[in-house]
Scaffold this motif. Structure first.
Motif, PDB file in Angstrom:
ATOM      1  N   GLY A   1       0.783  -0.568   0.207  1.00 28.78           N
ATOM      2  CA  GLY A   1       0.368   0.015  -0.162  1.00 28.78           C
ATOM      3  C   GLY A   1       0.891   1.029  -0.449  1.00 28.78           C
ATOM      4  N   VAL A   2       2.549   1.273  -0.030  1.00 26.13           N
ATOM      5  CA  VAL A   2       2.599   2.107   0.250  1.00 26.13           C
ATOM      6  C   VAL A   2       3.334   2.771  -1.180  1.00 26.13           C
ATOM      7  CG1 VAL A   2       5.097   3.573   0.945  1.00 26.13           C
ATOM      8  CG2 VAL A   2       3.804   1.821   2.035  1.00 26.13           C
ATOM      9  N   GLN A   3       3.654   1.648  -1.982  1.00 27.07           N
ATOM     10  CA  GLN A   3       3.859   2.213  -3.726  1.00 27.07           C
ATOM     11  C   GLN A   3       2.804   2.907  -3.785  1.00 27.07           C
ATOM     12  OE1 GLN A   3       7.373  -0.333  -5.928  1.00 27.07           O
ATOM     13  NE2 GLN A   3       6.186  -1.022  -3.880  1.00 27.07           N
ATOM     14  N   ALA A   4       1.438   2.426  -3.758  1.00 27.45           N
ATOM     15  CA  ALA A   4       0.484   2.498  -4.511  1.00 27.45           C
ATOM     16  C   ALA A   4      -0.024   4.024  -3.911  1.00 27.45           C
ATOM     17  CB  ALA A   4      -0.641   1.444  -3.582  1.00 27.45           C
ATOM     18  N   SER A   5      -0.113   4.731  -2.503  1.00 24.90           N
ATOM     19  CA  SER A   5      -0.448   5.761  -2.190  1.00 24.90           C
ATOM     20  C   SER A   5       0.959   6.314  -3.365  1.00 24.90           C
ATOM     21  CB  SER A   5       0.155   6.085  -0.608  1.00 24.90           C
ATOM     22  OG  SER A   5      -0.551   4.872  -0.320  1.00 24.90           O
ATOM     23  N   MET A   6       2.094   6.145  -3.998  1.00 22.00           N
ATOM     24  CA  MET A   6       2.992   7.428  -4.466  1.00 22.00           C
ATOM     25  C   MET A   6       1.697   7.622  -5.630  1.00 22.00           C
ATOM     26  SD  MET A   6       5.166   9.025  -4.705  1.00 22.00           S
ATOM     27  CE  MET A   6       5.641  10.231  -5.605  1.00 22.00           C
ATOM     28  N   LEU A   7       1.700   6.571  -6.629  1.00 23.71           N
ATOM     29  CA  LEU A   7       1.106   5.919  -7.501  1.00 23.71           C
ATOM     30  C   LEU A   7      -0.222   7.481  -7.582  1.00 23.71           C
ATOM     31  CD1 LEU A   7       0.358   5.219 -10.342  1.00 23.71           C
ATOM     32  CD2 LEU A   7      -0.649   3.277 -10.070  1.00 23.71           C
ATOM     33  N   ALA A   8      -0.715   6.669  -6.362  1.00 24.15           N
ATOM     34  CA  ALA A   8      -2.599   8.200  -6.255  1.00 24.15           C
ATOM     35  C   ALA A   8      -2.149   9.479  -6.258  1.00 24.15           C
ATOM     36  CB  ALA A   8      -2.383   7.029  -5.031  1.00 24.15           C
ATOM     37  N   LEU A   9      -0.703   9.665  -6.014  1.00 23.29           N
ATOM     38  CA  LEU A   9       0.311  11.131  -5.459  1.00 23.29           C
ATOM     39  C   LEU A   9       0.028  11.655  -6.759  1.00 23.29           C
ATOM     40  CD1 LEU A   9       0.559  13.085  -4.062  1.00 23.29           C
ATOM     41  CD2 LEU A   9       3.181  12.512  -3.903  1.00 23.29           C
ATOM     42  N   GLY A  10       0.632  10.600  -8.420  1.00 27.42           N
ATOM     43  CA  GLY A  10       1.003  11.203  -9.528  1.00 27.42           C
ATOM     44  C   GLY A  10      -0.414  11.195 -10.000  1.00 27.42           C
ATOM     45  N   LEU A  11      -1.635  10.325 -10.242  1.00 26.83           N
ATOM     46  CA  LEU A  11      -3.221  10.569 -10.894  1.00 26.83           C
ATOM     47  C   LEU A  11      -3.510  11.655 -10.302  1.00 26.83           C
ATOM     48  CD1 LEU A  11      -4.044   6.825  -9.869  1.00 26.83           C
ATOM     49  CD2 LEU A  11      -2.845   7.814 -11.899  1.00 26.83           C
ATOM     50  N   ALA A  12      -3.321  12.146  -8.694  1.00 30.53           N
ATOM     51  CA  ALA A  12      -4.297  13.421  -8.311  1.00 30.53           C
ATOM     52  C   ALA A  12      -3.357  14.251  -9.575  1.00 30.53           C
ATOM     53  CB  ALA A  12      -3.976  13.113  -6.725  1.00 30.53           C
ATOM     54  N   ARG A  13      -2.192  14.497  -9.877  1.00 30.29           N
ATOM     55  CA  ARG A  13      -1.937  15.746 -10.412  1.00 30.29           C
ATOM     56  C   ARG A  13      -2.772  15.760 -11.897  1.00 30.29           C
ATOM     57  NH1 ARG A  13       4.407  17.544 -10.958  1.00 30.29           N
ATOM     58  NH2 ARG A  13       4.517  19.252 -10.930  1.00 30.29           N
ATOM     59  N   LEU A  14      -3.324  15.199 -12.061  1.00 29.89           N
ATOM     60  CA  LEU A  14      -3.316  14.711 -13.338  1.00 29.89           C
ATOM     61  C   LEU A  14      -5.729  14.445 -13.188  1.00 29.89           C
ATOM     62  CD1 LEU A  14      -1.935  11.552 -15.780  1.00 29.89           C
ATOM     63  CD2 LEU A  14      -1.609  14.296 -15.705  1.00 29.89           C
ATOM     64  N   GLY A  15      -5.790  15.226 -11.542  1.00 26.81           N
ATOM     65  CA  GLY A  15      -7.064  15.081 -11.549  1.00 26.81           C
ATOM     66  C   GLY A  15      -7.897  13.706 -11.607  1.00 26.81           C
ATOM     67  N   ILE A  16      -7.257  12.865 -11.560  1.00 30.84           N
ATOM     68  CA  ILE A  16      -7.815  11.363 -11.468  1.00 30.84           C
ATOM     69  C   ILE A  16      -7.643  10.887  -9.854  1.00 30.84           C
ATOM     70  CG2 ILE A  16      -7.525   9.303 -11.667  1.00 30.84           C
ATOM     71  CD1 ILE A  16      -5.776   9.793 -14.500  1.00 30.84           C
ATOM     72  N   LYS A  17      -8.384  10.761  -9.613  1.00 30.00           N
ATOM     73  CA  LYS A  17      -9.313  10.546  -8.110  1.00 30.00           C
ATOM     74  C   LYS A  17      -8.974   8.717  -8.007  1.00 30.00           C
ATOM     75  CE  LYS A  17     -12.517  11.288  -3.901  1.00 30.00           C
ATOM     76  NZ  LYS A  17     -13.631  11.753  -3.293  1.00 30.00           N
ATOM     77  N   ALA A  18      -8.125   7.767  -6.812  1.00 34.35           N
ATOM     78  CA  ALA A  18      -8.274   6.806  -7.623  1.00 34.35           C
ATOM     79  C   ALA A  18      -8.131   6.369  -5.679  1.00 34.35           C
ATOM     80  CB  ALA A  18      -6.257   6.559  -7.327  1.00 34.35           C
ATOM     81  N   ARG A  19      -8.409   5.386  -5.795  1.00 37.91           N
ATOM     82  CA  ARG A  19      -8.519   4.363  -4.191  1.00 37.91           C
ATOM     83  C   ARG A  19      -6.940   3.907  -4.254  1.00 37.91           C
ATOM     84  NH1 ARG A  19     -13.563   0.406  -4.569  1.00 37.91           N
ATOM     85  NH2 ARG A  19     -13.373   0.358  -6.178  1.00 37.91           N
ATOM     86  N   VAL A  20      -6.402   3.408  -2.964  1.00 32.72           N
ATOM     87  CA  VAL A  20      -5.680   3.078  -3.148  1.00 32.72           C
ATOM     88  C   VAL A  20      -5.443   1.355  -1.966  1.00 32.72           C
ATOM     89  CG1 VAL A  20      -3.587   2.863  -1.161  1.00 32.72           C
ATOM     90  CG2 VAL A  20      -3.855   4.436  -2.572  1.00 32.72           C
ATOM     91  N   TYR A  21      -5.663   0.088  -2.800  1.00 26.73           N
ATOM     92  CA  TYR A  21      -5.387  -1.043  -1.749  1.00 26.73           C
ATOM     93  C   TYR A  21      -4.844  -1.249  -0.567  1.00 26.73           C
ATOM     94  CZ  TYR A  21      -6.600  -6.162  -1.245  1.00 26.73           C
ATOM     95  OH  TYR A  21      -6.416  -7.499  -0.988  1.00 26.73           O
ATOM     96  N   ASN A  22      -5.441  -0.995   0.703  1.00 29.82           N
ATOM     97  CA  ASN A  22      -4.179  -1.432   1.637  1.00 29.82           C
ATOM     98  C   ASN A  22      -3.853  -2.361   1.791  1.00 29.82           C
ATOM     99  OD1 ASN A  22      -3.371   0.479   4.120  1.00 29.82           O
ATOM    100  ND2 ASN A  22      -4.496  -0.883   5.121  1.00 29.82           N
ATOM    101  N   GLY A  23      -4.165  -3.131   1.368  1.00 28.87           N
ATOM    102  CA  GLY A  23      -3.287  -4.261   1.822  1.00 28.87           C
ATOM    103  C   GLY A  23      -2.592  -5.218   0.899  1.00 28.87           C
ATOM    104  N   SER A  24      -2.958  -4.615  -0.482  1.00 29.56           N
ATOM    105  CA  SER A  24      -2.163  -4.964  -1.890  1.00 29.56           C
ATOM    106  C   SER A  24      -1.555  -6.603  -2.353  1.00 29.56           C
ATOM    107  CB  SER A  24      -1.237  -3.919  -1.699  1.00 29.56           C
ATOM    108  OG  SER A  24      -1.501  -2.685  -2.154  1.00 29.56           O
TER     109      SER A  24
END
Length: 395
Positions: free
Chosen positions: A357-380
């Motif tokens: 769930g850590v790298q996934a949070s970084m990817l979510a941050l990058g997506l947010a820069r594009l205005g894309i809202k994402a859920r993070v799968y915490n357990g992964s």
């Protein structure tokens, strides 16, 4: 001038016109004198005061017969400033932080972290769960105490979360999490700037903290682009030692399920049912792990007895090097190209995942820069390996 810059300029011009018009009406001597007589006046989205009608009448007496040009301009600029704060980005540059480092409403969080094995979840539950004073004392990070940005307090991932039965970093209830945040001296109206050091240009663990605060309802938080190294390389000062904090009044909201996903959410999706069994056909499942782990040329890194592959069927690989470079998050064109290469479908909702769930949070941050809202799968993947490794079935 780029299209984005042109659109922002047009938006701000419209705001000036609207605020000019509203300010002229709000301060006009007539007919509002009689309209508000005896009524309680409350703050509106473009007003700068809050109180009884006597305050409004006194202000209008001082402004009659017409508002001055200066007042209209000030009202317009105030409106723009309000809008700017409400629409602040997710990433902040070093120069901005240097200018605001002593602002009492700006709190800096150092999210420096060293990856370590997951503690025994049952033992932790019985001895340490929610005991933040003890955890803070026993989880001191030497890299933080040796050197950090002035006034920064340490946000420790091993204190802010607990090891769950399946998840590496499980979420506390909002009531418990806010106790930890308050001990860091954070208040509910603070603007938070979070940084870290190490992987992903020093932003990996900071992105995890950014996403966590968002999940608990705190929107006014940004990640320092380039992390601690960017601050130091720009010649800004640092300090050492542990930073003591006065108890804050920060409040956590309920878990925002539009940003957070767990195993049950993905096996009982209202539109796609069990997404693992349906090959993620209803969503974009973006896997942030390195390409070698995704395609199976590198080992998973943890036991998965029923796994027959290296990733979930239907998942799309967006490795972090496609999102963040040596000095920070890549520009929007590079991010868009990475999504295109992965086969991203803009008509579908998005979930990010990785190992824990850590790298996934970084990817979510990058997506947010594009205005894309994402859920993070915490357990992964680490949760799937323990809980349902048969879903790791594709290469």
């Amino acid at each position: 001038m780029s299209l984005q810059t042109w659109l922002v300029s047009l938006f701000l011009l419209i705001c000036v016109i609207l605020c000019w018009s509203v300010s002229a009406q709000a301060f006009a001597p007539y007919p509002y004198d009689s309209y508000y007589s005896g009524a309680r006046f409350r703050r509106g989205p473009l007003m700068g005061f809050d109180g009884e009608d006597t305050q409004l009448q006194q202000l209008m007496q001082n402004l009659k017969p017409r508002p001055t040009l200066l007042i209209r301009i000030a009202s317009s600029l105030g409106c723009i400033a309000h809008i700017h704060m409400a629409t602040a980005g997710e990433i902040v540059e070093v120069n901005w932080l240097a200018e605001h480092i002593n602002d009492p409403h700006v709190k800096v969080l150092d999210a420096t972290y060293e990856v370590k094995p997951k503690p025994n979840w049952e033992e932790f539950k019985n001895t340490s769960y929610g005991k933040f004073d003890e955890l803070i004392k026993t989880h001191v990070n030497p890299n933080y105490t040796a050197e950090h940005i002035p006034n920064a307090v340490h946000f420790n991932l091993d204190v802010a979360y607990f090891p769950g039965q399946y998840e590496r970093f499980s979420f506390y209830s909002p009531e418990l999490f806010e106790q930890y945040v308050q001990k860091l001296g954070i208040n509910k109206d603070d603007k938070l700037i979070v940084y870290s050091r190490g992987p992903a240009a020093g932003m990996l663990f900071a992105a995890r903290v950014w996403w966590t605060f968002k999940v608990y309802g705190h929107r006014n938080i940004e990640v320092l682009n380039g992390g601690f190294n960017a601050w130091k390389s720009s010649g800004h000062p640092t300090e050492s030692g542990d930073k003591s904090a006065t108890q804050g009044n920060w409040k956590a909201g309920p878990i925002d399920k539009s940003l957070y996903a767990n195993f049950d959410d993905l096996t009982n999706d209202p539109r796609g049912g069990n997404l693992f069994e349906n090959k993620m056909s209803a969503i974009n499942m973006l896997d942030a792990r390195p390409g070698g782990q995704f395609n199976g040329s590198e080992p998973l890194g943890f036991p998965a007895p029923k796994a027959t592959g290296s990733h979930i069927a239907g998942a799309k690989n967006v490795p972090l090097p496609n999102v963040v470079g040596e000095t920070g998050v890549k520009d929007k064109s590079a991010l868009e190209e990475a999504l295109k290469k992965a086969g991203f479908d803009a008509s579908k909702s998005t979930v990010t995942m990785c190992n824990s769930g850590v790298q996934a949070s970084m990817l979510a941050l990058g997506l947010a820069r594009l205005g894309i809202k994402a859920r993070v799968y915490n357990g992964s993947m680490s949760e799937l390996a323990l809980r349902a490794s048969e879903y790791i079935n594709s290469k």
